[in-house]
Design a protein around this motif. Structure first.
Motif, PDB file in Angstrom:
ATOM      1  N   GLY A 112     -29.112 -29.377  16.818  1.00 54.84           N
ATOM      2  CA  GLY A 112     -29.496 -29.186  15.625  1.00 54.84           C
ATOM      3  C   GLY A 112     -30.686 -29.841  15.234  1.00 54.84           C
ATOM      4  O   GLY A 112     -31.686 -29.640  14.637  1.00 54.84           O
ATOM      5  N   ASP A 179     -31.004 -25.068   3.702  1.00 54.25           N
ATOM      6  CA  ASP A 179     -29.531 -24.864   4.432  1.00 54.25           C
ATOM      7  C   ASP A 179     -29.134 -23.673   3.743  1.00 54.25           C
ATOM      8  O   ASP A 179     -29.313 -23.561   2.500  1.00 54.25           O
ATOM      9  CB  ASP A 179     -28.878 -26.085   3.724  1.00 54.25           C
ATOM     10  CG  ASP A 179     -28.860 -27.324   4.590  1.00 54.25           C
ATOM     11  OD1 ASP A 179     -29.928 -27.509   5.398  1.00 54.25           O
ATOM     12  OD2 ASP A 179     -27.911 -28.094   4.492  1.00 54.25           O
ATOM     13  N   ASP A 208     -31.609 -22.721   7.766  1.00 55.30           N
ATOM     14  CA  ASP A 208     -30.904 -23.490   8.677  1.00 55.30           C
ATOM     15  C   ASP A 208     -29.389 -23.045   8.722  1.00 55.30           C
ATOM     16  O   ASP A 208     -28.755 -23.204   7.606  1.00 55.30           O
ATOM     17  CB  ASP A 208     -30.627 -25.135   8.348  1.00 55.30           C
ATOM     18  CG  ASP A 208     -29.752 -26.053   9.369  1.00 55.30           C
ATOM     19  OD1 ASP A 208     -28.664 -25.537   9.588  1.00 55.30           O
ATOM     20  OD2 ASP A 208     -30.189 -27.176   9.432  1.00 55.30           O
ATOM     21  N   ALA A 210     -26.460 -23.724  10.356  1.00 53.03           N
ATOM     22  CA  ALA A 210     -25.563 -24.857  11.022  1.00 53.03           C
ATOM     23  C   ALA A 210     -24.041 -24.508  10.397  1.00 53.03           C
ATOM     24  O   ALA A 210     -23.158 -24.251  11.238  1.00 53.03           O
ATOM     25  CB  ALA A 210     -26.068 -26.244  10.857  1.00 53.03           C
ATOM     26  N   MET A 237     -32.773 -21.073  12.112  1.00 57.54           N
ATOM     27  CA  MET A 237     -32.275 -21.952  13.002  1.00 57.54           C
ATOM     28  C   MET A 237     -30.373 -22.043  12.943  1.00 57.54           C
ATOM     29  O   MET A 237     -30.017 -21.808  11.790  1.00 57.54           O
ATOM     30  CB  MET A 237     -32.844 -23.175  12.638  1.00 57.54           C
ATOM     31  CG  MET A 237     -32.352 -24.712  13.197  1.00 57.54           C
ATOM     32  SD  MET A 237     -30.949 -25.162  12.236  1.00 57.54           S
ATOM     33  CE  MET A 237     -30.288 -26.328  13.371  1.00 57.54           C
ATOM     34  N   THR A 239     -26.860 -23.744  14.872  1.00 67.23           N
ATOM     35  CA  THR A 239     -26.146 -24.607  15.844  1.00 67.23           C
ATOM     36  C   THR A 239     -25.131 -23.831  16.580  1.00 67.23           C
ATOM     37  O   THR A 239     -24.314 -22.947  16.311  1.00 67.23           O
ATOM     38  CB  THR A 239     -25.683 -25.989  15.416  1.00 67.23           C
ATOM     39  OG1 THR A 239     -24.479 -25.664  14.739  1.00 67.23           O
ATOM     40  CG2 THR A 239     -26.489 -26.781  14.466  1.00 67.23           C
ATOM     41  N   LYS A 242     -20.801 -26.265  15.952  1.00 64.88           N
ATOM     42  CA  LYS A 242     -19.980 -26.051  15.014  1.00 64.88           C
ATOM     43  C   LYS A 242     -19.013 -24.992  15.217  1.00 64.88           C
ATOM     44  O   LYS A 242     -17.975 -24.829  15.918  1.00 64.88           O
ATOM     45  CB  LYS A 242     -20.888 -26.239  13.678  1.00 64.88           C
ATOM     46  CG  LYS A 242     -21.209 -27.428  13.246  1.00 64.88           C
ATOM     47  CD  LYS A 242     -22.373 -27.596  12.201  1.00 64.88           C
ATOM     48  CE  LYS A 242     -22.664 -29.150  12.249  1.00 64.88           C
ATOM     49  NZ  LYS A 242     -23.960 -29.478  11.695  1.00 64.88           N
ATOM     50  N   GLY A 248     -25.095 -27.751  21.189  1.00 60.85           N
ATOM     51  CA  GLY A 248     -26.576 -27.125  21.236  1.00 60.85           C
ATOM     52  C   GLY A 248     -27.051 -26.454  19.786  1.00 60.85           C
ATOM     53  O   GLY A 248     -26.344 -26.548  18.860  1.00 60.85           O
TER      54      GLY A 248
END
Ligand SMILES: *Cc1c(COP(=O)(O)O)cnc(C)c1O
Length: 394
Positions: A112, A179, A208, A210, A237, A239, A242, A248
């Motif tokens: 990330g 985020d 994001d 994530a 985007m 990850t 998690k 990745g």
């Protein structure tokens, strides 16, 4: 004296200053898989600070997928994606991620951090402006810095302030970046308003995911899906390390965005492709997130149970339905005392303090897993009660 000794003397001085400021950090080692209970420094404790929200990182299906990929494709991709590192599993995962996210395309990045740095710095340059929430993740901040765009930081989730800044700050290209779920507060970005602003003022928008991936949305695709905004957020985007339990990251968006990043994102181009086993684990994880919504329901039940318990003990807790539960303590020393005592009573929770969070808002960042059993949560609540009384925060 040699160069090594000179360097050590120099660094030791700085380390002493970090210690004197009470900001010294060190590593703790887990000796088992990342399960609800782990062995930490020789003792079994309840794990409440990992991002293994759905319990996939120790799941037999992911383990099997990784082993089979190694048997079939070997251990390494041993070249960058643009040379000979793109393997069948990279392509398969990217197609699966695009379907999962409801976008035309997806592209895998090595983590990330690298995704954020590569995406932002390839889309923006010195003539551009980036609007960034003050609580955005460090990798977004670093991506903004590397892009050399003018960085305009807006107060946390303050859409009036963002609008005023959008009116004022002009540039060749403008992008809002945020985020979806804030990593230290667990709250959710006001994406519907943000999309409106981005559309009204002609700015790009990047989210994001994530901490949203696997946790929020009808099929677990994240914050953007949660708000029904898939067609209106051009850059998502997320990850794989998690809730998806592997390692990745990815970006999901249009075919053209993918093509552009392949040609321009330096953190995609100049690094060795992730190994096939990582791609296989992520593929299996995406399938499980999609096909097994009960994991997400179980996670949310556990979150509600723990939040209610902590509140009735008198802790200052906020939660917006994500897996992250910040327990605000305030002073740094009491936060660290709480963390130490909790560990003593068998619960591993990380204390978070400045510079990661603003001074005076030090906290315990509690995270819950779908696989925590009720007795794990009850044990945690007991430990919180004992520690809280001893430290004098409840
Ligand atoms: C963890 C995280 C990242 C970095 O992802 P890695 O794959 O761990 O490098 C980026 N953004 C946010 C919001 C995160 O929490």
């Amino acid at each position: 004296m040699g160069l090594t000794e000179d360097l050590d003397i120099l660094l030791s001085r700085e380390l002493e200053a970090i210690k004197a400021a009470g900001r010294y950090r060190f590593l703790r080692t887990i000796e088992t898989a990342q399960s609800p209970r782990v062995v930490l420094d020789g003792r079994e404790v309840v794990l409440m600070c990992s991002n293994n929200y759905l319990g996939l990182a120790d799941h037999p299906r992911l383990r099997r997928a990784a082993k089979e990929a190694i048997d079939r494709y070997g251990t390494g991709a041993v070249a960058s994606r643009l040379v000979s590192g793109t393997m069948t599993l990279h392509e398969e995962l990217e197609a699966a991620l695009a379907r999962f996210k409801g976008t035309q395309a997806a592209l895998v990045f090595n983590c990330g951090y690298m995704a954020n740095v590569g995406i932002i710095s390839s889309l923006l340059g010195p003539e551009d402006v980036v609007f960034s929430d003050e609580l955005n993740h460090a990798s977004i901040i670093d991506g903004c810095r590397l892009s050399q765009a003018r960085v305009v930081v807006f107060p946390h989730k303050d859409m009036n302030a963002l609008e005023a800044l959008l009116k004022r700050e002009k540039g060749r290209r403008r992008m809002i970046v945020v985020d979806g779920v804030f990593s230290m507060d667990g709250d959710i970005a006001p994406l519907p308003d943000m999309v409106e602003l981005a559309e009204d003022y002609g700015a790009l928008l990047m989210v994001d995911e994530a901490h949203g991936t696997g946790v929020l949305g009808e099929r677990g695709a994240g914050t953007v899906e949660h708000f029904g905004l898939t067609d209106r957020v051009p850059i998502q985007m997320g990850t794989l390390g998690k809730a998806l339990g592997g390692f990745g990251a990815y970006v999901a968006g249009s075919d053209v965005l993918r093509e552009y990043l392949i040609n321009r994102a330096r953190s995609f181009i100049f690094t060795t492709a992730l190994p096939p086993a990582d791609m296989a684990m992520a593929l299996e994880a995406v399938r499980m997130v999609w096909e097994e919504p009960q994991r997400r329901r179980r996670l949310h039940q556990n979150v509600v149970y723990l939040v209610d318990g902590l509140k009735s003990l008198g802790f200052q807790v906020t939660n917006q339905g994500t897996a992250i539960i910040p327990v605000i303590i305030g002073p740094e020393d009491k936060t660290m005392d709480m963390s130490t005592k909790l560990l003593e009573y068998g619960v591993f929770v990380a204390g978070i303090r400045p510079p990661t969070v603003p001074p005076g808002t030090s906290r315990l960042r509690v995270t819950v897993m779908a696989t925590h059993a009720q007795e794990d949560l009850d044990e945690a609540l007991e430990a919180f009660e004992r520690a809280g009384k001893e430290v004098g925060v409840i």
